[in-house]
Design an enzyme around this catalytic site. Structure first.
Site, PDB file in Angstrom:
ATOM      1  N   HIS A   5      27.521  31.559  41.560  1.00 10.94           N
ATOM      2  CA  HIS A   5      28.278  32.183  42.645  1.00 10.94           C
ATOM      3  C   HIS A   5      29.162  33.330  42.166  1.00 10.94           C
ATOM      4  CE1 HIS A   5      28.157  27.805  44.269  1.00 10.94           C
ATOM      5  NE2 HIS A   5      27.059  28.453  44.615  1.00 10.94           N
TER       6      HIS A   5
ATOM      7  N   ARG B 161      25.693  23.508  41.019  1.00  8.51           N
ATOM      8  CA  ARG B 161      26.316  24.439  41.961  1.00  8.51           C
ATOM      9  C   ARG B 161      26.363  25.798  41.279  1.00  8.51           C
ATOM     10  NH1 ARG B 161      29.958  21.907  46.083  1.00  8.51           N
ATOM     11  NH2 ARG B 161      29.784  19.660  45.828  1.00  8.51           N
TER      12      ARG B 161
ATOM     13  N   HIS C 179      29.390  32.310  38.348  1.00 15.11           N
ATOM     14  CA  HIS C 179      29.822  31.020  37.822  1.00 15.11           C
ATOM     15  C   HIS C 179      29.037  29.886  38.469  1.00 15.11           C
ATOM     16  CE1 HIS C 179      32.427  27.371  38.179  1.00 15.11           C
ATOM     17  NE2 HIS C 179      32.414  27.544  36.870  1.00 15.11           N
TER      18      HIS C 179
ATOM     19  N   LYS D  71      38.653  32.776  38.269  1.00 13.31           N
ATOM     20  CA  LYS D  71      38.790  31.322  38.401  1.00 13.31           C
ATOM     21  C   LYS D  71      39.205  30.727  37.070  1.00 13.31           C
ATOM     22  CE  LYS D  71      34.826  31.027  41.529  1.00 13.31           C
ATOM     23  NZ  LYS D  71      33.456  30.537  41.668  1.00 13.31           N
TER      24      LYS D  71
ATOM     25  N   TYR E  13      39.855  24.085  40.524  1.00 16.76           N
ATOM     26  CA  TYR E  13      40.016  25.452  40.044  1.00 16.76           C
ATOM     27  C   TYR E  13      40.925  26.284  40.918  1.00 16.76           C
ATOM     28  CZ  TYR E  13      35.416  25.408  42.464  1.00 16.76           C
ATOM     29  OH  TYR E  13      34.366  25.162  43.307  1.00 16.76           O
TER      30      TYR E  13
END
Length: 182
Positions: A62, A59, A119, A72, A132
């Site tokens: 972002h 993932r 991230h 975060k 998170y």
């Protein structure tokens, strides 16, 4: 908690200091005073969780640009993951450099991801869950990203990518992403 600054200014690996006894352990994972003492963001607008069924799920990478930018604190609550950040602050001496750390349910480490960083993560086990707290509300219309394998960053992912959604696979390289940011 033990705060260790990464080579990327403003990003920290945070380790809880567990107190152990016959029952198990107790550890603090958040303390506004300790974050404030280091000049870190203390506002939490929302918390998110990500459950990933298969090893190799990737993932990222972002980010949300200002005024929707977010900080975060990433923690693996089940399984394990390779967590990566990229410094996208143009005025930073570490612009385009990345940092990565393995977060596991067992080591309980967290990664503090400040504003201005992309991230992403790759799971190292099946059934990996990530939790998170985030400093800003999600704004899907302002979600941005850069390609997870952009050669500019030289991020060395630990496993052959097995699961990645179309959006993450097709984010642009760095230069076009900056040009389209509001």
């Amino acid at each position: 908690m033990i705060f260790t600054e990464t080579p990327l200014r403003g990003a920290f690996v945070i380790e809880p200091e567990p107190l152990q006894d016959a029952r198990g352990l107790f550890a603090r994972t958040w303390c506004r005073r300790e974050f404030e003492a280091r000049g870190l963001e203390t506002r939490i607008a929302q918390c998110s969780t990500s459950f990933n069924k298969t090893k190799g799920t990737l993932r990222g990478m972002h980010l949300q640009p200002p005024p929707f930018a977010e900080t975060k604190i990433v923690r693996c609550t089940q399984g394990s993951m390779y967590d990566a950040i990229i410094d996208l602050r143009p005025d930073s001496p570490t612009f385009t450099r990345h940092f990565a750390v393995v977060l596991t349910a067992e080591n309980r480490k967290m990664l503090y991801v400040p504003i201005g960083f992309a991230h992403g993560f790759q799971t190292l086990e099946d059934d990996t869950e990530v939790f998170y707290p985030i400093s800003a509300f999600d704004s899907p219309d302002h979600s941005r990203g850069v390609r997870w394998d952009d050669p500019t960053f030289d991020t060395r992912w630990p496993d052959g990518v097995r699961t990645i959604v179309h959006r993450d696979r097709t984010y642009p390289d760095l230069r076009p992403a900056i040009a389209t940011a509001p």
